[in-house]
Motif scaffolding. Structure first.
Motif, PDB file in Angstrom:
ATOM      1  N   UNK A  61      55.244  34.703  41.213  1.00  0.00           N
ATOM      2  CA  UNK A  61      55.675  33.419  40.666  1.00  0.00           C
ATOM      3  C   UNK A  61      56.806  33.625  39.663  1.00  0.00           C
ATOM      4  N   UNK A  62      57.833  32.780  39.730  1.00  0.00           N
ATOM      5  CA  UNK A  62      58.930  32.863  38.774  1.00  0.00           C
ATOM      6  C   UNK A  62      58.422  32.801  37.334  1.00  0.00           C
ATOM      7  N   UNK A  63      57.419  31.970  37.117  1.00  0.00           N
ATOM      8  CA  UNK A  63      56.889  31.771  35.767  1.00  0.00           C
ATOM      9  C   UNK A  63      56.253  33.029  35.196  1.00  0.00           C
ATOM     10  N   UNK A  64      55.846  33.950  36.066  1.00  0.00           N
ATOM     11  CA  UNK A  64      55.225  35.185  35.600  1.00  0.00           C
ATOM     12  C   UNK A  64      56.241  36.142  34.987  1.00  0.00           C
ATOM     13  N   UNK A  65      57.518  35.860  35.188  1.00  0.00           N
ATOM     14  CA  UNK A  65      58.575  36.690  34.612  1.00  0.00           C
ATOM     15  C   UNK A  65      59.412  35.888  33.630  1.00  0.00           C
ATOM     16  N   UNK A  66      58.812  34.870  33.053  1.00  0.00           N
ATOM     17  CA  UNK A  66      59.481  34.009  32.087  1.00  0.00           C
ATOM     18  C   UNK A  66      58.774  34.139  30.739  1.00  0.00           C
ATOM     19  N   UNK A  67      58.782  33.091  29.962  1.00  0.00           N
ATOM     20  CA  UNK A  67      58.105  33.103  28.665  1.00  0.00           C
ATOM     21  C   UNK A  67      56.591  33.014  28.853  1.00  0.00           C
ATOM     22  N   UNK A  68      55.853  33.493  27.852  1.00  0.00           N
ATOM     23  CA  UNK A  68      54.390  33.441  27.903  1.00  0.00           C
ATOM     24  C   UNK A  68      53.926  31.988  27.855  1.00  0.00           C
ATOM     25  N   UNK A  69      53.060  31.570  28.780  1.00  0.00           N
ATOM     26  CA  UNK A  69      52.540  30.188  28.732  1.00  0.00           C
ATOM     27  C   UNK A  69      51.869  29.912  27.389  1.00  0.00           C
ATOM     28  N   UNK A  70      51.960  28.667  26.952  1.00  0.00           N
ATOM     29  CA  UNK A  70      51.443  28.307  25.629  1.00  0.00           C
ATOM     30  C   UNK A  70      49.985  28.692  25.440  1.00  0.00           C
ATOM     31  N   UNK A 130      59.722  28.190  43.449  1.00  0.00           N
ATOM     32  CA  UNK A 130      58.955  28.704  42.317  1.00  0.00           C
ATOM     33  C   UNK A 130      58.254  30.018  42.635  1.00  0.00           C
ATOM     34  N   UNK A 131      58.355  30.487  43.870  1.00  0.00           N
ATOM     35  CA  UNK A 131      57.684  31.722  44.294  1.00  0.00           C
ATOM     36  C   UNK A 131      58.663  32.662  44.978  1.00  0.00           C
ATOM     37  N   UNK A 132      58.289  33.924  45.051  1.00  0.00           N
ATOM     38  CA  UNK A 132      59.069  34.930  45.770  1.00  0.00           C
ATOM     39  C   UNK A 132      58.098  35.935  46.381  1.00  0.00           C
ATOM     40  N   UNK A 133      58.593  36.764  47.265  1.00  0.00           N
ATOM     41  CA  UNK A 133      57.749  37.781  47.904  1.00  0.00           C
ATOM     42  C   UNK A 133      58.390  39.142  47.743  1.00  0.00           C
TER      43      UNK A 133
END
Length: 281
Positions: free
Chosen positions: A58-67, A271-274
């Motif tokens: 997931x793109x979000x897994x390589x972004x900022x830490x979720x709140x 929002x995803x990649x493989x």
């Protein structure tokens, strides 16, 4: 200014409240600090260590830490203000700078790379390559003592900053004193607890109302690289993930070997990649 700095230095950060720190910041009448602008196309790398066998897609897994998982003070973030941490290559290059953003990012999170006394073992690191889509402006945390800046980029910025200060004669010395102090807070090499980050984190939280984040030398890369801390709104609106690389970092008998394992090109519209084995690409 000396009085304000002494009040900061006299704080027992293990016992001080956020209000104690903010009350001192309130005494500052202004903060003349240089700004670094990164324009469309600038590359920023985000490094993340994962468990062996763990999959990231997931793109979000390589972004900022979720709140919901952001619950501690870090160098430039507070428990209520998460931030995106990344590494960049200086715009102006000298002879000693780390030549790769991934190396800087890896040094920030890998004991193997930043500590020669760490035990042998293996780590897996995933790197997200982010591209700036629209200009972002970062408050530059630098020590005005030019001879202390190892990076050519910051040396030139410091010289320009000192020339700027010549035009504010009455506040020049105060500006230099504060920059010297705050840069020391961002560059603490030894951290005993998250409370040691209280001053730098709260300053960042305050200034991002007027800019996109902060930029400062990487402590873990021996001050030879640059780190950025960027607020979530800017990441969501002005940046995009374009590539992902998974690496194995193995330390044996004091030698470190980094092997590229899997790779993915990312469609910014998704929002995803493989990740795929590099030998299979």
């Amino acid at each position: 200014m000396n009085e304000i700095i002494e009040r900061f230095k006299n704080l027992d950060l293990e016992k001080a409240s956020e209000k104690d720190v903010l009350n001192i910041f309130d005494k500052l009448r202004f903060l003349p600090a240089p700004i670094t602008d990164y324009h469309e196309g600038k590359i920023i790398h985000r490094a993340r260590r994962i468990s062996k066998g763990q999959t990231v897609n997931l793109n979000s897994e390589l972004s900022y830490t979720p709140e919901q998982f952001n619950n501690s003070f870090q160098r430039a973030s507070t428990p209520r203000q998460t931030m995106f941490y990344g590494a960049v290559i200086p715009e102006i290059r000298g002879e000693i700078e780390v030549p790769n953003e991934r190396i800087i990012g890896a040094c920030e999170i890998s004991d193997f790379l930043r500590n020669i006394d760490s035990p042998d073992g293996e780590e897996t690191i995933v790197f997200g390559k982010w591209r700036v889509k629209e200009t972002i402006s970062l408050l530059s945390i630098i020590d005005p003592a030019t001879e202390l800046n190892k990076i050519a980029f910051f040396k030139e910025m410091t010289e320009g900053y000192c020339k700027f200060l010549e035009h504010i004669n009455d506040e020049k010395n105060n500006a230099i004193l504060f920059q010297e102090f705050i840069s020391s807070e961002f560059s603490k090499p030894k951290i005993n607890s998250e409370r040691d980050y209280l001053i730098s984190a709260l300053l960042t939280e305050r200034v991002i109302n007027q800019c996109d984040g902060v930029i400062y030398p990487s402590v873990r890369a021996d001050y030879k690289g640059l780190c950025v801390s960027i607020k979530p709104e800017t990441v969501d609106e002005k940046m995009e993930l374009i590539e992902v690389l998974e690496c194995s970092v193995i330390k044996k008998n004091g030698a470190v070997k980094i092997t590229n394992l899997r790779y993915a090109e990312v469609n910014p519209e998704e929002s995803e990649f493989e990740l795929k084995e590099i030998n299979a690409i």
